[in-house]
Design an enzyme around this catalytic site. Structure first.
Site, PDB file in Angstrom:
ATOM      1  N   ARG A 203       0.801  -1.150   0.035  1.00 28.90           N
ATOM      2  CA  ARG A 203      -0.049  -0.126  -0.029  1.00 28.90           C
ATOM      3  C   ARG A 203       0.845   1.023  -0.072  1.00 28.90           C
ATOM      4  NH1 ARG A 203      -5.408   1.274   3.377  1.00 28.90           N
ATOM      5  NH2 ARG A 203      -5.911   0.035   1.884  1.00 28.90           N
TER       6      ARG A 203
ATOM      7  N   HIS B 272      -7.316   1.032  -6.521  1.00 25.34           N
ATOM      8  CA  HIS B 272      -7.597  -0.124  -5.381  1.00 25.34           C
ATOM      9  C   HIS B 272      -7.982  -1.147  -5.774  1.00 25.34           C
ATOM     10  CE1 HIS B 272      -7.674  -1.590  -1.455  1.00 25.34           C
ATOM     11  NE2 HIS B 272      -8.587  -0.451  -0.593  1.00 25.34           N
TER      12      HIS B 272
ATOM     13  N   GLN C 135      -9.919  -4.081  -3.945  1.00 29.49           N
ATOM     14  CA  GLN C 135     -11.376  -3.526  -3.183  1.00 29.49           C
ATOM     15  C   GLN C 135     -12.113  -3.942  -4.413  1.00 29.49           C
ATOM     16  OE1 GLN C 135     -12.051  -1.954  -0.140  1.00 29.49           O
ATOM     17  NE2 GLN C 135     -14.016  -2.500  -0.902  1.00 29.49           N
TER      18      GLN C 135
ATOM     19  N   ASP D 163     -17.475   6.885  -1.075  1.00 32.87           N
ATOM     20  CA  ASP D 163     -16.109   6.871  -0.517  1.00 32.87           C
ATOM     21  C   ASP D 163     -15.795   8.186   0.279  1.00 32.87           C
ATOM     22  OD1 ASP D 163     -13.695   6.254   0.577  1.00 32.87           O
ATOM     23  OD2 ASP D 163     -12.626   6.053  -1.354  1.00 32.87           O
TER      24      ASP D 163
ATOM     25  N   CYS E  50     -16.221   1.365   0.663  1.00 35.84           N
ATOM     26  CA  CYS E  50     -15.263   0.163   0.762  1.00 35.84           C
ATOM     27  C   CYS E  50     -14.603   0.562   2.256  1.00 35.84           C
ATOM     28  CB  CYS E  50     -13.955   1.088   0.054  1.00 35.84           C
ATOM     29  SG  CYS E  50     -13.803   2.588   0.163  1.00 35.84           S
TER      30      CYS E  50
ATOM     31  N   ARG F 246     -13.483  -8.868   1.171  1.00 38.69           N
ATOM     32  CA  ARG F 246     -11.985  -8.524   0.797  1.00 38.69           C
ATOM     33  C   ARG F 246     -11.183  -9.843   1.090  1.00 38.69           C
ATOM     34  NH1 ARG F 246      -9.899  -3.488   1.233  1.00 38.69           N
ATOM     35  NH2 ARG F 246      -8.192  -4.420   0.431  1.00 38.69           N
TER      36      ARG F 246
HETATM   37  N1  NVA Z   1     -10.165   6.566  -0.968  1.00 39.73           N
HETATM   38  C1  NVA Z   1      -9.788   6.148   0.276  1.00 39.73           C
HETATM   39  C2  NVA Z   1      -9.792   4.694   0.148  1.00 39.73           C
HETATM   40  C3  NVA Z   1      -9.470   4.180   1.784  1.00 39.73           C
HETATM   41  C4  NVA Z   1      -9.664   2.464   1.735  1.00 39.73           C
HETATM   42  C5  NVA Z   1      -8.210   6.746   0.528  1.00 39.73           C
HETATM   43  O1  NVA Z   1      -7.499   6.538  -0.479  1.00 39.73           O
HETATM   44  O2  NVA Z   1      -7.878   7.128   1.814  1.00 39.73           O
HETATM   45  N1   CP Z   2     -11.208  -0.534   2.314  1.00 36.06           N
HETATM   46  C1   CP Z   2      -9.847  -0.555   2.789  1.00 36.06           C
HETATM   47  O1   CP Z   2      -8.979  -0.436   2.004  1.00 36.06           O
HETATM   48  O2   CP Z   2      -9.694  -0.417   4.192  1.00 36.06           O
HETATM   49  P1   CP Z   2      -8.435  -0.358   4.845  1.00 36.06           P
HETATM   50  O3   CP Z   2      -7.987   1.155   4.601  1.00 36.06           O
HETATM   51  O4   CP Z   2      -8.622  -0.531   6.174  1.00 36.06           O
HETATM   52  O5   CP Z   2      -7.448  -1.331   4.613  1.00 36.06           O
END
Ligand code: NVA
Ligand code: CP
Length: 302
Positions: A98, A125, A128, A220, A260, A288
């Site tokens: 990540r 993502h 997801q 989101d 998500c 997930r």
């Molecule tokens: N769009 C959000 C998704 C988190 C799972 C982010 O990037 O923070």
């Molecule tokens: N939806 C998702 O990716 O959650 P986290 O940020 O908790 O991993």
């Protein structure tokens, strides 16, 4: 075998991976297919679902996962991505990452000798979106001819949904304020996929248009990780795009609500919607793990 940085990387195998996810969820695979395998998990940003579902998923498949905060790795002190890729490839069978910058993950994948799986970047993502599609199939009985509407920021989650929806025969609309549209290159590719699969993609700031004939309403957060400095402006710009009971009433009867997570009740979605009958958020979160077990099986099983 390659890596999973974008939904486009599995363009021809999306259905296969999702079928595998359903089989794995139903317990229809061999015991411990990844026995002896190790997954390195590098996190530059916070995570609850991604971290835990990959960790538990590897364990349930007979392998193990190692959590690596980028701050604790030498990479966090400036060790080149190239060297990190080469060294990790000598130790582990796969790398989940990540990261803040999608280009860093591309560089890692370019030099890695084991598969690299993105657990979110600023651009996409993909894991997801696979879990989301598994959830839609379970709740709506399939994908063909259904329509998903993403309401809010044209962000990483939206970008991956734009790529995966046409591949499975779904129409997609995005309701976003001007200036917050999805990534241009992703949109171009998504429109090509839509043309190949006879589906439609609509990007609009008109909520009424976006919500026409919709079976899935998805949103989101307004402020993604990394966008914190813009928080105040975003709260103003996104206010008309809150998913509330009025907005949900524009969707088809029986439409489901997805997110998500993490979510902020009272911001992008009201509590009555996210905690109401139409919401499938916890099935989505659970999926997930099932979807990722399929990804791990697909990429790491010898
Ligand atoms: N769009 C959000 C998704 C988190 C799972 C982010 O990037 O923070
Ligand atoms: N939806 C998702 O990716 O959650 P986290 O940020 O908790 O991993």
């Amino acid at each position: 075998m390659g890596s999973l940085l974008s939904v486009s990387d599995i363009k021809d195998d999306v259905r296969y991976i999702l079928d595998l996810a359903s089989k794995i969820k139903a317990g229809e695979i061999e015991d411990k297919p990844l026995e002896g395998k190790t997954l390195a998990m590098i996190f530059e940003k916070s995570s609850t679902r991604t971290r835990i579902s990959f960790d538990v998923g590897m364990y349930q498949l007979g392998g193990r996962a190692i959590f690596l905060s980028s701050n604790d790795l030498q990479m966090g002190r400036g060790e080149p991505i190239y060297d990190t890729a080469k060294v990790l490839s000598r130790f582990v069978d796969g790398i989940m990452i990540r990261a803040k910058k999608h280009s860093d993950v591309e560089e890692l994948a370019r030099h890695s000798e084991v598969p690299v799986i993105s657990g979110l970047t600023d651009l996409e993502h993909p894991c997801q979106s696979l879990a989301d599609m598994l959830t839609i199939k379970e709740h709506l009985g399939g994908w063909e001819g259904k329509k998903i509407c993403f309401v809010g920021d044209g962000n990483n989650v939206c970008n991956s949904l734009l790529l995966i929806s046409p591949l499975l025969g779904m129409d997609m609309s995005v309701a976003c304020p001007k200036g917050y549209e999805p990534d241009e290159d992703i949109l171009k590719t998504a429109k090509e996929y839509a043309e190949e699969n006879n589906t439609e993609i609509t990007i609009t700031d008109d909520i009424g248009v976006a919500l026409e004939n919709v079976d899935v309403v998805y949103t989101d957060v307004w402020v993604s990780m990394g966008d914190e400095e813009e928080a105040a402006q975003r709260e103003i710009d996104f206010a008309p795009f809150q998913v509330n009971a009025d907005l949900m009433s524009l969707a088809n009867d029986g439409a489901i609500f997805m997110h998500c997570l993490p979510a902020i009740r009272g911001q992008e979605v009201t509590a009555d919607v996210i905690d109401g009958d139409q919401s499938v958020i916890f099935d989505e979160a659970e999926n997930r793990m099932h979807a990722q077990k399929a990804i791990l099986y697909y990429y790491l099983k010898s």
